[in-house]
Write a protein that holds these residues in place. Structure first.
Motif, PDB file in Angstrom:
ATOM      1  N   LEU A 195       0.865  -1.182  -0.079  1.00 51.56           N
ATOM      2  CA  LEU A 195       0.083  -0.220  -0.022  1.00 51.56           C
ATOM      3  C   LEU A 195       0.879   1.408  -0.121  1.00 51.56           C
ATOM      4  N   HIS A 245       0.422   4.485  -2.416  1.00 54.23           N
ATOM      5  CA  HIS A 245       0.075   5.732  -1.862  1.00 54.23           C
ATOM      6  C   HIS A 245       1.077   6.645  -2.403  1.00 54.23           C
ATOM      7  N   ARG A 246       2.372   6.279  -2.410  1.00 53.35           N
ATOM      8  CA  ARG A 246       3.358   7.235  -2.612  1.00 53.35           C
ATOM      9  C   ARG A 246       3.156   7.547  -4.221  1.00 53.35           C
ATOM     10  N   VAL A 267      -5.017   5.226  -4.735  1.00 54.73           N
ATOM     11  CA  VAL A 267      -5.585   4.605  -3.571  1.00 54.73           C
ATOM     12  C   VAL A 267      -6.417   3.430  -4.120  1.00 54.73           C
ATOM     13  N   HIS A 268      -6.253   2.220  -3.319  1.00 56.95           N
ATOM     14  CA  HIS A 268      -6.626   1.005  -3.865  1.00 56.95           C
ATOM     15  C   HIS A 268      -8.378   0.980  -3.933  1.00 56.95           C
ATOM     16  N   ARG A 269      -9.094   1.367  -2.825  1.00 53.34           N
ATOM     17  CA  ARG A 269     -10.509   1.527  -2.570  1.00 53.34           C
ATOM     18  C   ARG A 269     -11.250   0.058  -2.460  1.00 53.34           C
ATOM     19  N   ASP A 329      -8.731   9.802   0.377  1.00 56.52           N
ATOM     20  CA  ASP A 329      -7.381   9.825   0.132  1.00 56.52           C
ATOM     21  C   ASP A 329      -6.763   8.222   0.687  1.00 56.52           C
ATOM     22  N   SER A 330      -5.505   8.213   0.830  1.00 53.30           N
ATOM     23  CA  SER A 330      -4.864   6.871   1.231  1.00 53.30           C
ATOM     24  C   SER A 330      -5.431   6.637   2.688  1.00 53.30           C
ATOM     25  N   ARG A 331      -5.836   7.470   3.198  1.00 52.77           N
ATOM     26  CA  ARG A 331      -6.326   6.831   4.467  1.00 52.77           C
ATOM     27  C   ARG A 331      -7.388   5.969   4.699  1.00 52.77           C
ATOM     28  N   ASP A 373      -7.864   3.611   2.424  1.00 56.80           N
ATOM     29  CA  ASP A 373      -7.525   2.127   2.471  1.00 56.80           C
ATOM     30  C   ASP A 373      -7.089   1.477   3.989  1.00 56.80           C
ATOM     31  N   ASP A 396      -0.169   7.187   7.870  1.00 57.08           N
ATOM     32  CA  ASP A 396       0.439   6.373   6.406  1.00 57.08           C
ATOM     33  C   ASP A 396       0.364   4.931   6.775  1.00 57.08           C
TER      34      ASP A 396
END
Length: 309
Positions: A125, A129-130, A134-136, A198-200, A202, A270
């Motif tokens: 992940l 994310h970098r 984002v996968h979702r 956002d990535s959070r 995931d 993260d």
């Protein structure tokens, strides 16, 4: 489609799985002489489907991590006069974590096993994310445990590009009121406002996944709008409430409840922070236990499971 050859190269041999974006076949790359997995979108009836499928190739092809499935090729072909798009991925031996969990019932994976898997998920992940992705749809079916004991994240078909240069938007890819994802593992913001997550998000889904692996079930249960309402408003039980032996790992309880916070700002920042907290939690529960960045490989499960899709 069995026996069809795509692009004069990929001979489809056996169907091995299906997912929201297409069907997965075991295939032979006749040019190189190796087994591969080929995801095929057999009918491009809607432009959004083709757009999502092509985006999956760009997303996965741009990621390099031992914990993300490797994409070898992408193309378009005609089969029986019909246009198809396809992705060619590494052929994985093993099982998804949903199948692993079922194979252990009525037992459950140990906290050390789950922590080791989760650290590898965090590594994958973090790479995504970098890259602004984002996968979702982090869930047991999309996490693969290979026979070598390595974790691989599958199926970025509904991943959302976060980079400012990304050309795709929610208007391009969804209809108003249509939520993409799996309700049992969906973050509150993915339900409320998927265009700004956002990535959070995931990390919340990772919290649901960890809860499932540690206790045998996700933090919230039900179907459709009922489970979505729980994600939005209900306070989850700590894992130790369902599996008392986890009381010896208070750090795991605390971390999973942080991951399941309703507001993204209340979660870890993260995936790297989550990995560090996981190592600390398992070490505190069992002094002397070390979960490294590349953890010890878990034994491969025995029952059959579908291939990535």
């Amino acid at each position: 489609m069995r026996g069809e050859i795509l692009d004069g190269r990929y001979r489809l041999t056996e169907p091995i799985g299906s997912g929201g974006m297409g069907r997965v076949w075991q295939a032979e790359d006749e040019r190189i002489g190796r087994k591969v997995a080929v995801k095929v979108l057999p009918r491009v009836d809607e432009e959004t489907s083709a757009t999502r499928f092509a985006r999956e190739a760009r997303v996965v092809g741009g990621l390099s991590s031992p914990h993300i499935v490797t994409l070898h090729d992408f193309g378009e072909a005609r089969v029986a006069g019909e246009r198809v798009l396809y992705l060619v991925m590494e052929h994985l031996q093993g099982h998804d974590l949903g199948a692993v969990l079922e194979s252990r019932r009525p037992g459950l994976p140990s906290p050390a096993e789950v922590t080791a898997w989760a650290v590898e998920i965090c590594t994958g992940l973090g790479t995504a994310h970098r890259a602004g992705i984002v996968h979702r749809d982090i869930k047991p079916a999309n996490i693969w445990l290979t026979t070598a004991g390595t974790i691989k994240i599958l199926d970025f078909g509904i991943a959302r590009m976060l980079a400012p240069a990304a050309s795709m938007t929610r208007t391009d890819l969804t209809a108003v009121g249509f939520v993409i994802g799996t309700p049992l593992y969906m973050s509150p913001e993915q339900i409320r406002a998927p265009e700004v997550l956002d990535s959070r998000s995931d990390l919340y889904s990772l919290g649901c996944l960890l809860h499932t692996l540690l206790t045998g079930g996700p933090p919230f249960d039900g179907a459709g709008t009922a489970v979505l309402a729980q994600h939005l408003g209900d306070v989850p039980e700590p894992p130790s409430a369902r599996r008392p032996e986890l009381a010896g790992f208070p750090g795991l309880d605390a971390l999973i409840l942080r991951l399941l916070a309703k507001e993204p700002d209340e979660r870890p920042a993260d995936a790297a922070e989550v990995a560090a907290l996981l190592r600390a939690a398992i070490g505190a529960g069992h002094p002397g236990t070390v979960v490294a960045a590349e953890p010890p490989k878990a034994p491969a499960p025995t029952p059959a499971a579908p291939a990535p899709g």
